[in-house]
Design a protein around this motif. Sequence first.
Motif, PDB file in Angstrom:
ATOM      1  N   MET A   1     -23.134  -1.057  50.799  1.00 33.61           N
ATOM      2  CA  MET A   1     -24.051  -1.872  50.014  1.00 33.61           C
ATOM      3  C   MET A   1     -25.059  -0.995  49.261  1.00 33.61           C
ATOM      4  SD  MET A   1     -24.718  -4.984  49.360  1.00 33.61           S
ATOM      5  CE  MET A   1     -25.961  -6.105  48.906  1.00 33.61           C
ATOM      6  N   LEU A   2     -25.615   0.015  49.965  1.00 31.68           N
ATOM      7  CA  LEU A   2     -26.575   0.924  49.340  1.00 31.68           C
ATOM      8  C   LEU A   2     -25.925   1.699  48.196  1.00 31.68           C
ATOM      9  CD1 LEU A   2     -29.381   2.237  49.306  1.00 31.68           C
ATOM     10  CD2 LEU A   2     -28.506   3.905  50.955  1.00 31.68           C
ATOM     11  N   LEU A   3     -24.687   2.123  48.399  1.00 37.67           N
ATOM     12  CA  LEU A   3     -23.977   2.875  47.362  1.00 37.67           C
ATOM     13  C   LEU A   3     -23.768   2.020  46.111  1.00 37.67           C
ATOM     14  CD1 LEU A   3     -22.706   5.633  46.824  1.00 37.67           C
ATOM     15  CD2 LEU A   3     -20.569   4.745  47.732  1.00 37.67           C
ATOM     16  N   VAL A   4     -23.398   0.770  46.309  1.00 33.33           N
ATOM     17  CA  VAL A   4     -23.196  -0.141  45.176  1.00 33.33           C
ATOM     18  C   VAL A   4     -24.518  -0.380  44.443  1.00 33.33           C
ATOM     19  CG1 VAL A   4     -22.548  -2.496  44.522  1.00 33.33           C
ATOM     20  CG2 VAL A   4     -21.178  -1.252  46.189  1.00 33.33           C
ATOM     21  N   ALA A   5     -25.591  -0.595  45.197  1.00 32.44           N
ATOM     22  CA  ALA A   5     -26.908  -0.817  44.579  1.00 32.44           C
ATOM     23  C   ALA A   5     -27.356   0.419  43.802  1.00 32.44           C
ATOM     24  CB  ALA A   5     -27.934  -1.180  45.651  1.00 32.44           C
ATOM     25  N   ALA A   6     -27.175   1.600  44.384  1.00 35.28           N
ATOM     26  CA  ALA A   6     -27.575   2.839  43.708  1.00 35.28           C
ATOM     27  C   ALA A   6     -26.746   3.059  42.449  1.00 35.28           C
ATOM     28  CB  ALA A   6     -27.425   4.024  44.657  1.00 35.28           C
ATOM     29  N   HIS A   7     -25.468   2.766  42.530  1.00 30.99           N
ATOM     30  CA  HIS A   7     -24.587   2.919  41.379  1.00 30.99           C
ATOM     31  C   HIS A   7     -25.001   1.978  40.251  1.00 30.99           C
ATOM     32  CE1 HIS A   7     -20.629   2.478  39.217  1.00 30.99           C
ATOM     33  NE2 HIS A   7     -20.792   3.778  39.233  1.00 30.99           N
ATOM     34  N   THR A   8     -25.248   0.720  40.595  1.00 30.08           N
ATOM     35  CA  THR A   8     -25.676  -0.274  39.608  1.00 30.08           C
ATOM     36  C   THR A   8     -27.022   0.108  38.995  1.00 30.08           C
ATOM     37  OG1 THR A   8     -24.481  -1.986  40.828  1.00 30.08           O
ATOM     38  CG2 THR A   8     -26.162  -2.733  39.269  1.00 30.08           C
ATOM     39  N   PHE A   9     -27.949   0.556  39.837  1.00 35.78           N
ATOM     40  CA  PHE A   9     -29.261   0.969  39.345  1.00 35.78           C
ATOM     41  C   PHE A   9     -29.131   2.173  38.421  1.00 35.78           C
ATOM     42  CE2 PHE A   9     -33.557   2.783  39.650  1.00 35.78           C
ATOM     43  CZ  PHE A   9     -34.314   1.644  39.412  1.00 35.78           C
ATOM     44  N   SER A  10     -28.243   3.098  38.741  1.00 38.01           N
ATOM     45  CA  SER A  10     -28.029   4.289  37.904  1.00 38.01           C
ATOM     46  C   SER A  10     -27.518   3.900  36.524  1.00 38.01           C
ATOM     47  CB  SER A  10     -27.042   5.244  38.582  1.00 38.01           C
ATOM     48  OG  SER A  10     -27.576   5.732  39.788  1.00 38.01           O
TER      49      SER A  10
ATOM     50  N   ILE B   1     -30.393   2.634  34.610  1.00 37.27           N
ATOM     51  CA  ILE B   1     -31.212   3.733  34.082  1.00 37.27           C
ATOM     52  C   ILE B   1     -30.662   4.169  32.725  1.00 37.27           C
ATOM     53  CG2 ILE B   1     -31.921   6.144  34.419  1.00 37.27           C
ATOM     54  CD1 ILE B   1     -31.718   5.551  37.491  1.00 37.27           C
ATOM     55  N   GLY B   2     -29.340   4.241  32.628  1.00 47.23           N
ATOM     56  CA  GLY B   2     -28.717   4.602  31.352  1.00 47.23           C
ATOM     57  C   GLY B   2     -29.067   3.619  30.257  1.00 47.23           C
ATOM     58  N   PHE B   3     -29.006   2.330  30.571  1.00 44.08           N
ATOM     59  CA  PHE B   3     -29.375   1.318  29.579  1.00 44.08           C
ATOM     60  C   PHE B   3     -30.856   1.413  29.218  1.00 44.08           C
ATOM     61  CE2 PHE B   3     -25.388  -0.758  30.898  1.00 44.08           C
ATOM     62  CZ  PHE B   3     -24.854  -1.003  29.643  1.00 44.08           C
ATOM     63  N   TRP B   4     -31.702   1.712  30.211  1.00 48.26           N
ATOM     64  CA  TRP B   4     -33.127   1.879  29.943  1.00 48.26           C
ATOM     65  C   TRP B   4     -33.356   3.044  28.973  1.00 48.26           C
ATOM     66  CZ3 TRP B   4     -36.688   5.782  30.870  1.00 48.26           C
ATOM     67  CH2 TRP B   4     -38.019   5.443  30.654  1.00 48.26           C
TER      68      TRP B   4
ATOM     69  N   VAL C   1     -27.877   9.241  45.447  1.00 47.72           N
ATOM     70  CA  VAL C   1     -26.974   8.433  46.280  1.00 47.72           C
ATOM     71  C   VAL C   1     -25.674   8.111  45.541  1.00 47.72           C
ATOM     72  CG1 VAL C   1     -26.708   6.179  47.424  1.00 47.72           C
ATOM     73  CG2 VAL C   1     -28.837   7.474  47.690  1.00 47.72           C
ATOM     74  N   ALA C   2     -25.793   7.784  44.238  1.00 46.34           N
ATOM     75  CA  ALA C   2     -24.615   7.376  43.466  1.00 46.34           C
ATOM     76  C   ALA C   2     -23.840   8.542  42.862  1.00 46.34           C
ATOM     77  CB  ALA C   2     -25.039   6.412  42.351  1.00 46.34           C
ATOM     78  N   ALA C   3     -24.367   9.744  42.943  1.00 46.10           N
ATOM     79  CA  ALA C   3     -23.715  10.909  42.318  1.00 46.10           C
ATOM     80  C   ALA C   3     -22.245  11.064  42.702  1.00 46.10           C
ATOM     81  CB  ALA C   3     -24.495  12.181  42.635  1.00 46.10           C
ATOM     82  N   PRO C   4     -21.853  10.861  43.970  1.00 46.26           N
ATOM     83  CA  PRO C   4     -20.432  11.027  44.305  1.00 46.26           C
ATOM     84  C   PRO C   4     -19.495  10.081  43.555  1.00 46.26           C
ATOM     85  CG  PRO C   4     -21.769  11.013  46.298  1.00 46.26           C
ATOM     86  CD  PRO C   4     -22.671  10.624  45.157  1.00 46.26           C
ATOM     87  N   LEU C   5     -20.019   8.979  43.053  1.00 45.14           N
ATOM     88  CA  LEU C   5     -19.182   8.035  42.292  1.00 45.14           C
ATOM     89  C   LEU C   5     -19.093   8.399  40.807  1.00 45.14           C
ATOM     90  CD1 LEU C   5     -20.410   4.639  43.787  1.00 45.14           C
ATOM     91  CD2 LEU C   5     -18.402   5.985  44.432  1.00 45.14           C
ATOM     92  N   SER C   6     -19.854   9.400  40.388  1.00 49.11           N
ATOM     93  CA  SER C   6     -19.887   9.763  38.967  1.00 49.11           C
ATOM     94  C   SER C   6     -18.801  10.779  38.637  1.00 49.11           C
ATOM     95  CB  SER C   6     -21.256  10.348  38.616  1.00 49.11           C
ATOM     96  OG  SER C   6     -21.397  11.648  39.158  1.00 49.11           O
ATOM     97  N   LYS C   7     -18.618  10.981  37.350  1.00 46.58           N
ATOM     98  CA  LYS C   7     -17.661  11.991  36.894  1.00 46.58           C
ATOM     99  C   LYS C   7     -18.186  13.406  37.110  1.00 46.58           C
ATOM    100  CE  LYS C   7     -15.608   9.088  33.352  1.00 46.58           C
ATOM    101  NZ  LYS C   7     -15.705   8.626  31.981  1.00 46.58           N
ATOM    102  N   PHE C   8     -19.510  13.559  37.170  1.00 47.90           N
ATOM    103  CA  PHE C   8     -20.125  14.879  37.299  1.00 47.90           C
ATOM    104  C   PHE C   8     -21.198  14.892  38.385  1.00 47.90           C
ATOM    105  CE2 PHE C   8     -18.691  14.513  32.875  1.00 47.90           C
ATOM    106  CZ  PHE C   8     -17.798  15.580  32.829  1.00 47.90           C
TER     107      PHE C   8
ATOM    108  N   THR D   1     -20.769   8.593  32.529  1.00 46.72           N
ATOM    109  CA  THR D   1     -20.412   9.354  33.727  1.00 46.72           C
ATOM    110  C   THR D   1     -20.441   8.476  34.982  1.00 46.72           C
ATOM    111  OG1 THR D   1     -20.728  11.426  34.920  1.00 46.72           O
ATOM    112  CG2 THR D   1     -22.713  10.268  34.301  1.00 46.72           C
ATOM    113  N   MET D   2     -21.306   7.463  34.990  1.00 45.63           N
ATOM    114  CA  MET D   2     -21.363   6.601  36.170  1.00 45.63           C
ATOM    115  C   MET D   2     -20.221   5.589  36.187  1.00 45.63           C
ATOM    116  SD  MET D   2     -23.731   7.966  37.818  1.00 45.63           S
ATOM    117  CE  MET D   2     -23.727   6.907  39.232  1.00 45.63           C
TER     118      MET D   2
END
Length: 130
Positions: free
Chosen positions: A1-10, A13-16, A61-68, A127-128
């Motif tokens: 759940m935390l990973l999904v929330a961090a990924h969504t928040f990341s 951030i890009g949209f912001w 937290v979400a970095a492992p789900l990213s391309k980089f 990347t996310m």
Amino acid sequence: MLLVAAHTFSIGIGFWLVGLGLFMITAPGRELAALARMGGDNIIHFGEMGLRALAGTALVVAAPLSKFPQIISPVGWFLILSAIIIAALPRRWHAAYSLWWARRIPLAAVRLIAPLSALAGFALIWTMLG
């Protein structure tokens, strides 16, 4: 759940960052006025640092789900550590620094660097979504 929330928040951030770039292009004077208020009172100062630390934590937290992840994680740690350092310094230093820059950056420069914010936002979203 935390990973999904961090990924969504990341991704948010890009949209912001994209939105910030558009704001900088269309309203550079308002952008500089906002910059001048950073650190202006405890709510703005600690609110900004809290959001910075939250964004950094989400990126780490979400970095492992990213391309980089080797890029995203250090960026997140930078945001976390810089938030801690700035929050620990006297607020008036932060306010004075923000005001100093807001008075010196020309409107044309704000518009000139705006695409960099948008590009960083698009890059983060890309990347996310990998």
